[in-house]
Design a protein around this motif. Structure first.
Motif, mmCIF file in Angstrom:
data_model
loop_
_atom_site.group_PDB
_atom_site.id
_atom_site.type_symbol
_atom_site.label_atom_id
_atom_site.label_comp_id
_atom_site.label_asym_id
_atom_site.label_seq_id
_atom_site.Cartn_x
_atom_site.Cartn_y
_atom_site.Cartn_z
ATOM 1 N N THR A 105 -117.258 14.194 -34.336
ATOM 2 C CA THR A 105 -116.430 14.488 -33.175
ATOM 3 C C THR A 105 -115.297 15.426 -33.559
ATOM 4 O OG1 THR A 105 -114.989 13.574 -31.454
ATOM 5 C CG2 THR A 105 -114.976 12.448 -33.574
ATOM 6 N N GLY A 106 -114.924 16.274 -32.627
ATOM 7 C CA GLY A 106 -113.727 17.098 -32.772
ATOM 8 C C GLY A 106 -112.609 16.574 -31.902
ATOM 9 N N SER A 107 -112.791 15.357 -31.363
ATOM 10 C CA SER A 107 -111.767 14.723 -30.549
ATOM 11 C C SER A 107 -111.401 15.597 -29.350
ATOM 12 C CB SER A 107 -110.538 14.409 -31.402
ATOM 13 O OG SER A 107 -109.597 13.665 -30.684
ATOM 14 N N HIS A 108 -110.171 16.100 -29.308
ATOM 15 C CA HIS A 108 -109.653 16.822 -28.138
ATOM 16 C C HIS A 108 -109.715 18.334 -28.280
ATOM 17 C CE1 HIS A 108 -106.479 16.616 -31.101
ATOM 18 N NE2 HIS A 108 -105.963 17.698 -30.557
ATOM 19 N N PHE A 111 -114.700 23.070 -27.788
ATOM 20 C CA PHE A 111 -116.077 22.773 -28.174
ATOM 21 C C PHE A 111 -116.601 23.679 -29.278
ATOM 22 C CE2 PHE A 111 -116.814 26.264 -25.305
ATOM 23 C CZ PHE A 111 -117.987 26.856 -25.747
ATOM 24 N N ASP A 112 -115.908 24.810 -29.548
ATOM 25 C CA ASP A 112 -116.359 25.672 -30.642
ATOM 26 C C ASP A 112 -115.927 25.123 -32.002
ATOM 27 O OD1 ASP A 112 -113.645 26.195 -30.231
ATOM 28 O OD2 ASP A 112 -113.809 28.288 -30.862
ATOM 29 N N ARG A 113 -115.244 23.990 -31.984
ATOM 30 C CA ARG A 113 -114.852 23.288 -33.197
ATOM 31 C C ARG A 113 -115.443 21.884 -33.170
ATOM 32 N NH1 ARG A 113 -110.579 25.659 -35.966
ATOM 33 N NH2 ARG A 113 -109.892 27.589 -34.969
ATOM 34 N N ASN A 114 -115.530 21.284 -34.350
ATOM 35 C CA ASN A 114 -116.032 19.918 -34.422
ATOM 36 C C ASN A 114 -115.426 19.245 -35.639
ATOM 37 O OD1 ASN A 114 -117.527 17.571 -33.803
ATOM 38 N ND2 ASN A 114 -119.267 18.803 -33.115
#
Length: 472
Positions: A105-108, A111-114
């Motif tokens: 998960t990348g939390s908050h 979406f291009d990050r994780n």
């Protein structure tokens, strides 16, 4: 894939540990990178031969889970895959089974990050564990084809039962509660929890695309939506979370989102907690209001809160922690409702929301907030702000805080005191507080402000971020 060594793969990956977990761009979370982190993490777990894996709703999360699973299997681990599940649900299952866990998960963040969150059988990894994960030199192997993963619902089921087993089934009778679903990992289980406790649940705002909800920097759109939805659907409260379901958003009866630290404060009062650990960025009234026998101030990030629990538990019977983002960490088993609720030393979104919703049968939430000391906090961020600039700015404030204020064009403000525990926290001559800190998860500069009115706190945040953007 030949002759890859885990520490070297990690070192050249652009992936780094932040406040909680390893974070970075999706393009940098290549299969061998996910595998290297997994191998080094599992290498520090001596006895377990099973590992739990869960994901959020980001498009990249499933493939990352496949790589983590393949690496675990190469070490002889049986992989228990739970698909999309809230982080606290995965952590609670892993602690119940006494096995390690990995949450993708990348939390908050967008979406291009994780990211990857790691859990030992007894809870979140420590900062010391992070250093070991970064430094271990082990061979990395992956199959030519990553394994397909079939999801079990056992983690979600156990998480739901965590609450239904201790709270009276009519506890929320007569309440209309909205669930702002967006792309939250827990969007399909929150209606089950609230509905089973007697509430009429209205599901709102579901999204097929990932929505990066930041509970510390709620957008103006989501602030407006909350008030409109509460009025339109005649709601008693509105509930939501960030992407992986460990940070809550709860509104009062008027559709006003509660600040996370205020939610944590009220929850802790209702649970009759003796000692709390909170980050230095939280509302100062928590430490100064006489609500608890002891308040321990920490750096920002759940690992720092968890580090204090053992020490606090030696002296106090009921120990908990919470953050400005709303994540609630229960440091010991406590009696609540019909039975004892087990400790969950990782961020949780459901417990503080349920406690506040149950309490409103006696006092509306907005009146509980009004009864607190008149100290108001606001926060926001500069996105895509290079980390190097953040560190340069903090160095300026560390060396000469008054000169740094003058550089930003704030000549009328006078710095009375500074706290450098995490970033730069300044007490001004107006009794206002401004706290600057680079995000540990993304190239962002966060600004927190505290004042005697919400309007002033928000104005301070906006002014500081505007001046920093102009000058830097």
């Amino acid at each position: 894939m030949e002759n890859l060594i885990s520490a070297e793969v990690i070192r050249t990956s652009n992936i780094a540990f932040g406040t909680s977990g390893a974070r970075g761009l999706v393009v940098d979370f290549r299969p061998e990178v996910c595998a290297a982190f997994t191998i080094n993490f599992l290498n520090i777990i001596a006895s377990a031969k099973r590992v739990a894996i869960g994901i959020d709703n980001r498009p990249s999360s499933y493939e990352m889970a496949q790589a983590c699973a393949a690496a675990a299997q190469s070490m002889g681990y049986k992989v228990l895959y739970f698909g999309v599940t809230p982080t606290p649900a995965l952590a609670f299952y892993a602690m119940d089974q006494q096995i390690p866990a990995i949450m993708i998960t990348g939390s908050h963040i967008p979406f291009d990050r994780n990211g990857l969150k790691f859990y030992r059988p007894d809870g979140e990894i420590s900062k010391q564990d992070e250093m070991v994960i970064l430094e271990e030199e082990l061979p990395v192997t992956l199959p030519d084809v990553l394994p397909s993963l079939a999801a079990s619902d056992d983690a979600n089921t156990l998480y739901i039962q965590r609450y239904l087993s201790i709270i009276e089934h009519n506890a929320l009778n007569g309440m209309r509660i909205g669930i702002y679903e967006h792309s939250s990992a827990g969007r399909d289980i929150y209606p089950q929890i609230f509905g089973s406790l007697g509430a009429e649940v209205i599901r709102i705002g579901r999204s097929d695309e990932f929505v990066p909800i930041d509970t510390e920097a709620v957008s103006e759109i989501d602030k407006k939506r909350a008030q409109e939805w509460v009025a339109e659907y005649k709601l008693d409260a509105l509930f939501s979370t960030d992407g992986d379901g460990d940070r809550p958003l709860l509104s009062d009866e008027n559709g006003i989102w509660l600040r996370g630290d205020i939610l944590g404060l009220l929850c802790s009062q209702h649970l009759r907690i003796d000692a709390v650990a909170v980050p230095v960025s939280c509302n100062s009234s928590i430490a100064e209001g006489g609500f608890f026998a002891h308040v321990e101030l920490t750096k920002i990030g759940s690992p720092y809160i968890i580090e204090t629990f053992k020490q606090l538990s030696n002296t106090y019977n009921k120990v908990a922690g919470f953050e400005a983002n709303g994540g609630y960490l229960l440091g010991c088993d406590i009696n609540y409702g019909r039975a004892s609720i087990k400790a969950l030393p990782t961020r949780d979104a459901v417990l503080p929301a349920l406690v506040l919703l149950i309490s409103r049968k006696h006092t509306p939430i907005f009146k509980q907030v009004q009864a607190l000391p008149p100290r108001f906090t606001a926060s926001n961020r500069l996105q895509n702000f290079p980390t190097e600039k953040s560190h340069l700015l903090l160095e300026m404030f560390s060396n000469q805080p008054q000169a740094a204020l003058n550089f930003l064009g704030m000549n009328k403000a006078v710095v009375v005191n500074t706290n450098m525990l995490d970033g730069t926290r300044m007490l001004l001559n107006t009794k206002d507080i401004v706290h600057l800190r680079p995000s540990g998860n993304a190239p962002e500069l966060r600004c927190y402000a505290e004042s005697d009115s919400m309007v002033k706190a928000e104005q301070l945040v906006d002014l500081f971020l505007k001046r920093i953007h102009e000058k830097m």
